[in-house]
Design a protein around this motif. Structure first.
Motif, PDB file in Angstrom:
ATOM      1  N   TYR A 123      -8.566   3.004  -1.986  1.00  0.00           N
ATOM      2  CA  TYR A 123      -7.151   3.191  -2.312  1.00  0.00           C
ATOM      3  C   TYR A 123      -6.361   1.903  -2.152  1.00  0.00           C
ATOM      4  O   TYR A 123      -5.507   1.571  -2.983  1.00  0.00           O
ATOM      5  CB  TYR A 123      -6.563   4.287  -1.417  1.00  0.00           C
ATOM      6  N   CYS A 124      -6.637   1.138  -1.096  1.00  0.00           N
ATOM      7  CA  CYS A 124      -5.891  -0.102  -0.867  1.00  0.00           C
ATOM      8  C   CYS A 124      -6.174  -1.123  -1.961  1.00  0.00           C
ATOM      9  O   CYS A 124      -5.246  -1.778  -2.469  1.00  0.00           O
ATOM     10  CB  CYS A 124      -6.240  -0.680   0.504  1.00  0.00           C
ATOM     11  N   ALA A 125      -7.436  -1.258  -2.338  1.00  0.00           N
ATOM     12  CA  ALA A 125      -7.781  -2.196  -3.406  1.00  0.00           C
ATOM     13  C   ALA A 125      -7.147  -1.768  -4.721  1.00  0.00           C
ATOM     14  O   ALA A 125      -6.643  -2.600  -5.492  1.00  0.00           O
ATOM     15  CB  ALA A 125      -9.300  -2.302  -3.549  1.00  0.00           C
ATOM     16  N   ALA A 126      -7.152  -0.462  -4.978  1.00  0.00           N
ATOM     17  CA  ALA A 126      -6.540   0.052  -6.210  1.00  0.00           C
ATOM     18  C   ALA A 126      -5.036  -0.190  -6.215  1.00  0.00           C
ATOM     19  O   ALA A 126      -4.450  -0.545  -7.240  1.00  0.00           O
ATOM     20  CB  ALA A 126      -6.845   1.541  -6.359  1.00  0.00           C
ATOM     21  N   GLY A 127      -4.408  -0.007  -5.047  1.00  0.00           N
ATOM     22  CA  GLY A 127      -2.976  -0.254  -4.948  1.00  0.00           C
ATOM     23  C   GLY A 127      -2.634  -1.708  -5.167  1.00  0.00           C
ATOM     24  O   GLY A 127      -1.660  -2.035  -5.865  1.00  0.00           O
ATOM     25  N   ASN A 128      -3.415  -2.592  -4.596  1.00  0.00           N
ATOM     26  CA  ASN A 128      -3.165  -4.026  -4.775  1.00  0.00           C
ATOM     27  C   ASN A 128      -3.335  -4.441  -6.237  1.00  0.00           C
ATOM     28  O   ASN A 128      -2.623  -5.326  -6.729  1.00  0.00           O
ATOM     29  CB  ASN A 128      -4.099  -4.838  -3.887  1.00  0.00           C
ATOM     30  N   GLN A 129      -4.266  -3.792  -6.919  1.00  0.00           N
ATOM     31  CA  GLN A 129      -4.482  -4.097  -8.331  1.00  0.00           C
ATOM     32  C   GLN A 129      -3.346  -3.550  -9.190  1.00  0.00           C
ATOM     33  O   GLN A 129      -2.926  -4.177 -10.168  1.00  0.00           O
ATOM     34  CB  GLN A 129      -5.815  -3.502  -8.791  1.00  0.00           C
ATOM     35  N   ARG A 184       0.495  -6.848   4.300  1.00  0.00           N
ATOM     36  CA  ARG A 184       0.673  -5.972   5.456  1.00  0.00           C
ATOM     37  C   ARG A 184       1.417  -4.692   5.091  1.00  0.00           C
ATOM     38  O   ARG A 184       2.052  -4.077   5.935  1.00  0.00           O
ATOM     39  CB  ARG A 184       1.431  -6.727   6.551  1.00  0.00           C
ATOM     40  N   ARG A 185       1.331  -4.297   3.830  1.00  0.00           N
ATOM     41  CA  ARG A 185       1.974  -3.066   3.403  1.00  0.00           C
ATOM     42  C   ARG A 185       1.379  -1.879   4.173  1.00  0.00           C
ATOM     43  O   ARG A 185       0.161  -1.762   4.319  1.00  0.00           O
ATOM     44  CB  ARG A 185       1.790  -2.849   1.895  1.00  0.00           C
ATOM     45  N   SER A 186       2.243  -1.010   4.657  1.00  0.00           N
ATOM     46  CA  SER A 186       1.807   0.146   5.421  1.00  0.00           C
ATOM     47  C   SER A 186       1.248   1.228   4.501  1.00  0.00           C
ATOM     48  O   SER A 186       1.804   1.490   3.426  1.00  0.00           O
ATOM     49  CB  SER A 186       2.982   0.714   6.232  1.00  0.00           C
ATOM     50  N   LEU A 187       0.174   1.848   4.924  1.00  0.00           N
ATOM     51  CA  LEU A 187      -0.462   2.898   4.140  1.00  0.00           C
ATOM     52  C   LEU A 187       0.153   4.244   4.507  1.00  0.00           C
ATOM     53  O   LEU A 187      -0.143   4.816   5.547  1.00  0.00           O
ATOM     54  CB  LEU A 187      -1.969   2.917   4.415  1.00  0.00           C
ATOM     55  N   GLY A 188       1.033   4.726   3.636  1.00  0.00           N
ATOM     56  CA  GLY A 188       1.697   6.005   3.903  1.00  0.00           C
ATOM     57  C   GLY A 188       2.404   6.477   2.660  1.00  0.00           C
ATOM     58  O   GLY A 188       3.636   6.615   2.651  1.00  0.00           O
ATOM     59  N   PRO A 189       1.672   6.713   1.572  1.00  0.00           N
ATOM     60  CA  PRO A 189       2.320   7.057   0.294  1.00  0.00           C
ATOM     61  C   PRO A 189       3.074   8.372   0.365  1.00  0.00           C
ATOM     62  O   PRO A 189       2.571   9.364   0.897  1.00  0.00           O
ATOM     63  CB  PRO A 189       1.137   7.140  -0.678  1.00  0.00           C
ATOM     64  N   SER A 190       4.292   8.376  -0.160  1.00  0.00           N
ATOM     65  CA  SER A 190       5.085   9.604  -0.196  1.00  0.00           C
ATOM     66  C   SER A 190       4.969  10.296  -1.543  1.00  0.00           C
ATOM     67  O   SER A 190       5.333  11.462  -1.667  1.00  0.00           O
ATOM     68  CB  SER A 190       6.553   9.287   0.094  1.00  0.00           C
ATOM     69  N   ARG A 191       4.468   9.596  -2.539  1.00  0.00           N
ATOM     70  CA  ARG A 191       4.237  10.188  -3.859  1.00  0.00           C
ATOM     71  C   ARG A 191       2.731  10.325  -4.048  1.00  0.00           C
ATOM     72  O   ARG A 191       2.000   9.340  -3.926  1.00  0.00           O
ATOM     73  CB  ARG A 191       4.833   9.295  -4.947  1.00  0.00           C
ATOM     74  N   PRO A 192       2.217  11.506  -4.319  1.00  0.00           N
ATOM     75  CA  PRO A 192       0.767  11.713  -4.344  1.00  0.00           C
ATOM     76  C   PRO A 192       0.081  11.027  -5.516  1.00  0.00           C
ATOM     77  O   PRO A 192       0.669  10.830  -6.580  1.00  0.00           O
ATOM     78  CB  PRO A 192       0.641  13.237  -4.449  1.00  0.00           C
ATOM     79  N   ALA A 193      -1.167  10.650  -5.268  1.00  0.00           N
ATOM     80  CA  ALA A 193      -2.044  10.117  -6.319  1.00  0.00           C
ATOM     81  C   ALA A 193      -1.434   8.935  -7.061  1.00  0.00           C
ATOM     82  O   ALA A 193      -1.514   8.834  -8.282  1.00  0.00           O
ATOM     83  CB  ALA A 193      -2.421  11.225  -7.303  1.00  0.00           C
ATOM     84  N   LEU A 194      -0.841   8.021  -6.306  1.00  0.00           N
ATOM     85  CA  LEU A 194      -0.256   6.843  -6.935  1.00  0.00           C
ATOM     86  C   LEU A 194      -1.323   5.953  -7.560  1.00  0.00           C
ATOM     87  O   LEU A 194      -1.141   5.407  -8.641  1.00  0.00           O
ATOM     88  CB  LEU A 194       0.541   6.036  -5.903  1.00  0.00           C
ATOM     89  N   TYR A 195      -2.428   5.771  -6.861  1.00  0.00           N
ATOM     90  CA  TYR A 195      -3.482   4.867  -7.317  1.00  0.00           C
ATOM     91  C   TYR A 195      -4.814   5.601  -7.311  1.00  0.00           C
ATOM     92  O   TYR A 195      -5.107   6.352  -6.383  1.00  0.00           O
ATOM     93  CB  TYR A 195      -3.556   3.637  -6.415  1.00  0.00           C
TER      94      TYR A 195
END
Length: 248
Positions: free
Chosen positions: A125-131, A109-120
């Motif tokens: 984007y969500c699948a990439a972040g989880n990986q 349930r992580r909220s989607l709101g990145p403060s640092r650009p191009a993290l993943y």
């Protein structure tokens, strides 16, 4: 290439709120760092700034939190942490709470709101972040060892980090790392074996390089924590003063 040609990545625990400490550790050859918000002097704002000072592609840019707090964890991840370590995990419920805080839907349930650009990077984007993000349960008590299979079977748990000092205390032994025999050594071997069964990476904190090298070979560790910045300062300070006294 890992530190000292090691077969596994090596991380330094950072307890001081210093960008220079992390920078120097990586320059010395450490593969990554673990910012310690549990026992160290690093606050959330300081940790976020330290994370931003390190290239975002480092897979072993870990932060250990004091407890499973989704707000704190979210800020650390949005600042670039690639792994969140939760201490003293003793149940599947705690492991699930950690997954919920570290993974985007549908896993968490992580909220989607990145403060640092191009993290993943990736089309999803969500699948990439989880990986990209490692959800790390730290088992460091006898109760955690007993519940290991239930903890490691939680979907979304990526890694197990073993804390030998607290584990020793839970067995009524002195709180130190680097146990070659006895219940702590047996627990480490058991946890590593169960991690392999569940397809979960496993790491161990060590204080002695020779012991760490032996554990990598014997236990098949995927990574190790080796040393703490504050302890390095203390050790070198004592050695320097002793050398001065001997030479005087």
């Amino acid at each position: 290439m890992s530190l000292g040609q090691s077969a596994a990545p090596v991380l330094l625990h950072i307890a001081t709120p210093s960008m220079a400490a992390a920078e120097n550790a990586l320059d010395a050859g450490y593969d990554g760092v673990m910012l310690d918000l549990q026992h160290g002097e690093i606050g959330l704002d300081q940790a976020s700034n330290m994370l931003r000072s390190i290239p975002r592609g480092n897979a072993y840019l870990f932060a250990r939190v004091a407890c499973i707090d989704s707000g704190v964890i979210g800020r650390l991840l949005d600042s670039g942490a690639r792994g969140i370590v939760a201490p003293t995990v003793e149940s599947a419920e705690q492991a699930q709470a950690l997954v919920s805080a570290t993974k985007y839907p549908p896993l968490g349930r992580r909220s989607l709101g990145p403060s640092r650009p191009a993290l993943y990077s990736g089309a999803d984007y969500c699948a990439a972040g989880n990986q990209a993000v490692s959800t790390v349960v730290q088992i460091e008590t006898a109760a955690g060892v007993e519940a290991a299979d239930r903890i490691l079977s939680v979907d979304g748990v990526d890694s197990l980090y073993i804390g030998p000092s607290d584990l020793a205390v839970s067995y009524g032994l002195p709180g130190r790392p680097d146990w070659s025999d006895g219940p702590v050594a047996d627990a480490v071997a058991h946890l590593a074996e169960r991690a392999r069964v569940h397809g979960v990476k496993v790491g161990l904190y060590c204080s002695d390089p020779a012991f760490a090298a032996g554990q990598i070979l014997q236990t098949g560790l995927d990574y190790v924590g080796l040393g703490i910045d504050l302890m390095f300062i203390s050790k070198q300070a004592r050695a320097s003063l002793a050398a001065l006294k001997e030479a005087s």
